[in-house]
Design an enzyme around this catalytic site. Structure first.
Site, PDB file in Angstrom:
ATOM      1  N   SER A   1       0.833  -1.217   0.000  1.00  0.00           N
ATOM      2  CA  SER A   1       0.000   0.000   0.000  1.00  0.00           C
ATOM      3  C   SER A   1       0.863   1.260   0.000  1.00  0.00           C
ATOM      4  O   SER A   1       0.588   2.225  -0.719  1.00  0.00           O
ATOM      5  CB  SER A   1      -0.891   0.027   1.243  1.00  0.00           C
ATOM      6  OG  SER A   1      -1.806  -1.031   1.195  1.00  0.00           O
TER       7      SER A   1
ATOM      8  N   ARG B   1       1.461   4.269  -3.044  1.00  0.00           N
ATOM      9  CA  ARG B   1       1.240   5.686  -2.740  1.00  0.00           C
ATOM     10  C   ARG B   1       2.523   6.499  -2.898  1.00  0.00           C
ATOM     11  O   ARG B   1       2.483   7.689  -3.222  1.00  0.00           O
ATOM     12  CB  ARG B   1       0.670   5.825  -1.325  1.00  0.00           C
ATOM     13  CG  ARG B   1      -0.793   5.326  -1.243  1.00  0.00           C
ATOM     14  CD  ARG B   1      -1.165   4.944   0.174  1.00  0.00           C
ATOM     15  NE  ARG B   1      -2.579   4.656   0.367  1.00  0.00           N
ATOM     16  CZ  ARG B   1      -3.173   3.492   0.080  1.00  0.00           C
ATOM     17  NH1 ARG B   1      -2.471   2.492  -0.452  1.00  0.00           N
ATOM     18  NH2 ARG B   1      -4.453   3.314   0.326  1.00  0.00           N
TER      19      ARG B   1
ATOM     20  N   GLY C   1      -5.921  -3.963  -7.673  1.00  0.00           N
ATOM     21  CA  GLY C   1      -7.098  -3.170  -7.318  1.00  0.00           C
ATOM     22  C   GLY C   1      -6.715  -1.807  -6.784  1.00  0.00           C
ATOM     23  O   GLY C   1      -7.379  -0.803  -7.057  1.00  0.00           O
TER      24      GLY C   1
ATOM     25  N   SER D   1     -13.439   1.119   3.316  1.00  0.00           N
ATOM     26  CA  SER D   1     -12.457   0.830   2.266  1.00  0.00           C
ATOM     27  C   SER D   1     -11.448   1.966   2.145  1.00  0.00           C
ATOM     28  O   SER D   1     -11.793   3.101   1.831  1.00  0.00           O
ATOM     29  CB  SER D   1     -13.180   0.647   0.921  1.00  0.00           C
ATOM     30  OG  SER D   1     -12.236   0.719  -0.136  1.00  0.00           O
TER      31      SER D   1
ATOM     32  N   GLN E   1      -9.261   2.064  -0.111  1.00  0.00           N
ATOM     33  CA  GLN E   1      -9.093   2.374  -1.535  1.00  0.00           C
ATOM     34  C   GLN E   1     -10.101   3.432  -1.966  1.00  0.00           C
ATOM     35  O   GLN E   1      -9.765   4.359  -2.710  1.00  0.00           O
ATOM     36  CB  GLN E   1      -9.250   1.099  -2.368  1.00  0.00           C
ATOM     37  CG  GLN E   1      -8.102   0.130  -2.139  1.00  0.00           C
ATOM     38  CD  GLN E   1      -8.225  -1.140  -2.940  1.00  0.00           C
ATOM     39  OE1 GLN E   1      -9.271  -1.441  -3.499  1.00  0.00           O
ATOM     40  NE2 GLN E   1      -7.143  -1.904  -2.981  1.00  0.00           N
TER      41      GLN E   1
ATOM     42  N   ASP F   1      -6.586  -8.096   4.753  1.00  0.00           N
ATOM     43  CA  ASP F   1      -5.829  -8.928   3.806  1.00  0.00           C
ATOM     44  C   ASP F   1      -5.258 -10.181   4.461  1.00  0.00           C
ATOM     45  O   ASP F   1      -4.641 -11.003   3.781  1.00  0.00           O
ATOM     46  CB  ASP F   1      -4.681  -8.107   3.203  1.00  0.00           C
ATOM     47  CG  ASP F   1      -5.200  -7.023   2.272  1.00  0.00           C
ATOM     48  OD1 ASP F   1      -6.321  -7.173   1.736  1.00  0.00           O
ATOM     49  OD2 ASP F   1      -4.491  -6.019   2.088  1.00  0.00           O
TER      50      ASP F   1
ATOM     51  N   LYS G   1     -12.277  -9.775  -3.107  1.00  0.00           N
ATOM     52  CA  LYS G   1     -10.838  -9.498  -3.205  1.00  0.00           C
ATOM     53  C   LYS G   1     -10.310 -10.169  -4.480  1.00  0.00           C
ATOM     54  O   LYS G   1     -11.081 -10.446  -5.384  1.00  0.00           O
ATOM     55  CB  LYS G   1     -10.129 -10.001  -1.939  1.00  0.00           C
ATOM     56  CG  LYS G   1     -10.506  -9.197  -0.696  1.00  0.00           C
ATOM     57  CD  LYS G   1     -10.001  -7.778  -0.768  1.00  0.00           C
ATOM     58  CE  LYS G   1     -10.410  -6.950   0.437  1.00  0.00           C
ATOM     59  NZ  LYS G   1     -10.044  -5.537   0.278  1.00  0.00           N
TER      60      LYS G   1
ATOM     61  N   ARG H   1      -2.461 -14.363  -1.954  1.00  0.00           N
ATOM     62  CA  ARG H   1      -2.514 -14.617  -0.501  1.00  0.00           C
ATOM     63  C   ARG H   1      -3.053 -16.011  -0.183  1.00  0.00           C
ATOM     64  O   ARG H   1      -2.712 -16.602   0.842  1.00  0.00           O
ATOM     65  CB  ARG H   1      -3.318 -13.516   0.201  1.00  0.00           C
ATOM     66  CG  ARG H   1      -2.709 -12.134  -0.025  1.00  0.00           C
ATOM     67  CD  ARG H   1      -3.103 -11.127   1.019  1.00  0.00           C
ATOM     68  NE  ARG H   1      -2.809  -9.770   0.554  1.00  0.00           N
ATOM     69  CZ  ARG H   1      -1.597  -9.190   0.598  1.00  0.00           C
ATOM     70  NH1 ARG H   1      -0.581  -9.835   1.112  1.00  0.00           N
ATOM     71  NH2 ARG H   1      -1.430  -7.959   0.131  1.00  0.00           N
TER      72      ARG H   1
HETATM   73  C1  S3P Z   1      -5.610  -1.368   0.189  1.00  0.00           C
HETATM   74  C2  S3P Z   1      -6.798  -1.416   0.848  1.00  0.00           C
HETATM   75  C3  S3P Z   1      -7.543  -2.647   1.109  1.00  0.00           C
HETATM   76  C4  S3P Z   1      -6.675  -3.888   0.896  1.00  0.00           C
HETATM   77  C5  S3P Z   1      -5.837  -3.805  -0.333  1.00  0.00           C
HETATM   78  C6  S3P Z   1      -4.942  -2.591  -0.294  1.00  0.00           C
HETATM   79  C7  S3P Z   1      -4.955  -0.061  -0.033  1.00  0.00           C
HETATM   80  O1  S3P Z   1      -8.639  -2.723   0.232  1.00  0.00           O
HETATM   81  O2  S3P Z   1      -7.475  -5.045   0.857  1.00  0.00           O
HETATM   82  O3  S3P Z   1      -5.040  -4.968  -0.455  1.00  0.00           O
HETATM   83  O4  S3P Z   1      -3.760  -0.027  -0.372  1.00  0.00           O
HETATM   84  O5  S3P Z   1      -5.645   0.959   0.145  1.00  0.00           O
HETATM   85  P1  S3P Z   1     -10.025  -2.003   0.608  1.00  0.00           P
HETATM   86  O6  S3P Z   1      -9.711  -0.629   0.962  1.00  0.00           O
HETATM   87  O7  S3P Z   1     -10.854  -2.097  -0.639  1.00  0.00           O
HETATM   88  O8  S3P Z   1     -10.589  -2.814   1.737  1.00  0.00           O
END
Ligand code: S3P
Length: 442
Positions: free
Chosen positions: A27, A31, A99, A172, A174, A320, A347, A392
């Site tokens: 993550s 970023r 994602g 979330s 994300q 996760d 996921k 995973r």
């Molecule tokens: C992530 C947020 C999570 C996580 C993903 C990475 C991120 O998803 O499952 O592997 O980097 O913001 P969600 O925010 O959709 O739960």
């Protein structure tokens, strides 16, 4: 070598001992590229995760004219172009399995002057995108999707975004991050309220890049019109990768493992809390701070785990880690119950269904429910299970072999490269008897 053709073969028993540093946080690595590309000045990143997902983000920014040096041994140098400096890519941006890349980029690109198209692999093309396209449209973004609301996302440039307040229906990070990135280009204030705390790396990094941010309990808000100032980043090791060894060392006999420099941001440590509730022996050594994120070395030793009812409040903080935690539950005494985790179904695979089926193949009573699972601890047999291309799942079943009565074979493991490219070597170094086999030579 085709991704689908890689099988992991893991011999039963053995233990995990020693010290290791798992790769950088996924993550934070995503970023680090996104924000430094939009910053003014040059950012040096160390500890960057050189895995397919983060490389997809990096390639997307290169395709939009950002000069990026590396990665080389986790070091990347990004020459920021400023908030208005991205250029139209020549082709659709292919984001593979990631994602995070797709959802965060959707927000960032909704406010650009040029059109973009975001595509992904078959798994990413099935994942829900309405959760980002709907609030982005409410901000004025023009985005076309498939009829099902999935990728490819076709984002029209030149839209005039307006800040909104958004109460997120799902917890979330994300979605939250997507809207904050869109907010950098929207008129007025963009604010997001989350129903439960989720990872806050975007907020921390925006603050690290000197961007003004308002945080008030479960609300985070920003206004456009400021700028991001380049800021070097030390990416800690990924607790989501460490999780396989936290579980592995807890379930194996005579295990003693120290994982170095792991990120222990409180929005990510649900796995430690859950394992401790199950009776795990986990110690945080030398807690410190690195680049705006808390880190520590994590020492874990064998323990007798017991089944628990997993508190729903911990679900987003361990989102996760459930593939690994289901393995812990299978090795625990008694029943473990998870609920409030319907997100696991959307996921990289349907992690409730896929884990329940795999555990059943290995002789465990695992009952999937609409939003969780009931697992009765028992004896794991050997067997052949499918990862459904989910990194995973592949790694979770690998560590299950530490307590299995026979070898475990896991199919379709190529996507481990999306988050943990040296998993096999690192796990072998700690004592797991694992090999990766290319199907063509089987
Ligand atoms: C992530 C947020 C999570 C996580 C993903 C990475 C991120 O998803 O499952 O592997 O980097 O913001 P969600 O925010 O959709 O739960």
């Amino acid at each position: 070598m085709q991704n689908e053709s890689i099988t992991f073969r893991v011999q039963p028993g053995g233990t995990l001992r020693g010290e290791a540093r798992v790769p950088g946080d996924k993550s934070i690595s995503h970023r680090s590229i996104m924000l430094s590309a939009l910053a003014e000045g040059t950012t040096r990143v160390s500890g960057f995760l050189e895995a397919e997902d983060c490389l997809a983000t990096m390639n997307a920014f290169r395709a939009m004219g950002v000069r990026i040096e590396g990665p080389e041994a986790g070091r990347v140098i990004i020459h920021g172009v400023g908030l208005r400096g991205l250029k139209a890519p020549q082709e659709p941006l292919y984001l593979g399995n990631s994602g995070t890349s797709m959802r965060l980029l959707a927000g960032l690109l909704a406010g650009q002057s040029f059109d973009t198209v975001l595509t992904g692999d078959s798994s990413l093309s099935r994942r829900p995108m309405k959760r980002v396209t709907e609030p982005l449209r409410a901000m004025g973004a023009v985005i076309a999707t498939t009829e099902a609301g999935t990728a490819p996302l076709r984002i029209k440039g030149g839209a005039r975004l307006k800040g909104i307040h958004y109460d997120m229906p799902v917890a979330s990070a994300q979605v939250k991050s997507c809207l904050l990135l869109a907010g950098l280009y929207a008129e007025g204030e963009t604010s997001v309220r989350e129903p439960a705390p989720t990872r806050d790396h975007t907020e921390r990094m925006l603050a690290g890049f000197s961007y003004p941010l308002r945080r008030d309990g479960d609300l985070v808000a920003l206004r456009s019109g400021d700028k991001l100032v380049a800021h070097d980043i030390d990416v800690p090791s990924d607790i989501s990768s460490a999780a396989f060894f936290l579980v592995g060392a807890s379930i194996a006999e005579s295990a003693n493992v120290t994982l170095q420099h792991v990120g222990i941001n409180p929005t990510r440590t649900g796995v430690i809390d859950i394992l401790r509730l199950m009776g795990a022996d986990i110690e945080l050594v030398n807690p410190r701070e690195a680049g705006g994120e808390p880190v520590a070395d994590i020492r874990v030793r064998s323990s007798r785990l017991r089944g628990i009812e997993i508190p729903e409040s911990l679900v987003p903080l361990a989102i996760d880690e459930f593939p690994a935690l289901f393995v812990a539950a299978a090795c625990a005494e008694g029943e473990t119950r998870l609920s409030g985790a319907a997100e696991l179904r959307v996921k990289e695979s349907d992690r409730i269904q896929v884990m329940a089926e795999g555990l059943q193949t290995l002789g465990i009573d695992a009952q999937p429910t609409s939003d969780g699972m009931l697992v009765r601890g028992g004896c794991l047999s050997g067997g052949r299970v499918e990862s459904h291309g989910d990194h995973r799942i592949a790694m979770a079943f690998s560590i299950a072999a530490l307590r299995a009565a026979g070898p475990i074979e896991i199919e379709d493991c190529g996507n481990v490269n999306t988050s943990f490219p040296n998993f096999v070597e690192l796990a072998r170094g700690l004592g797991l008897n694992i090999v990766a086999v290319d199907g063509e030579v089987l």
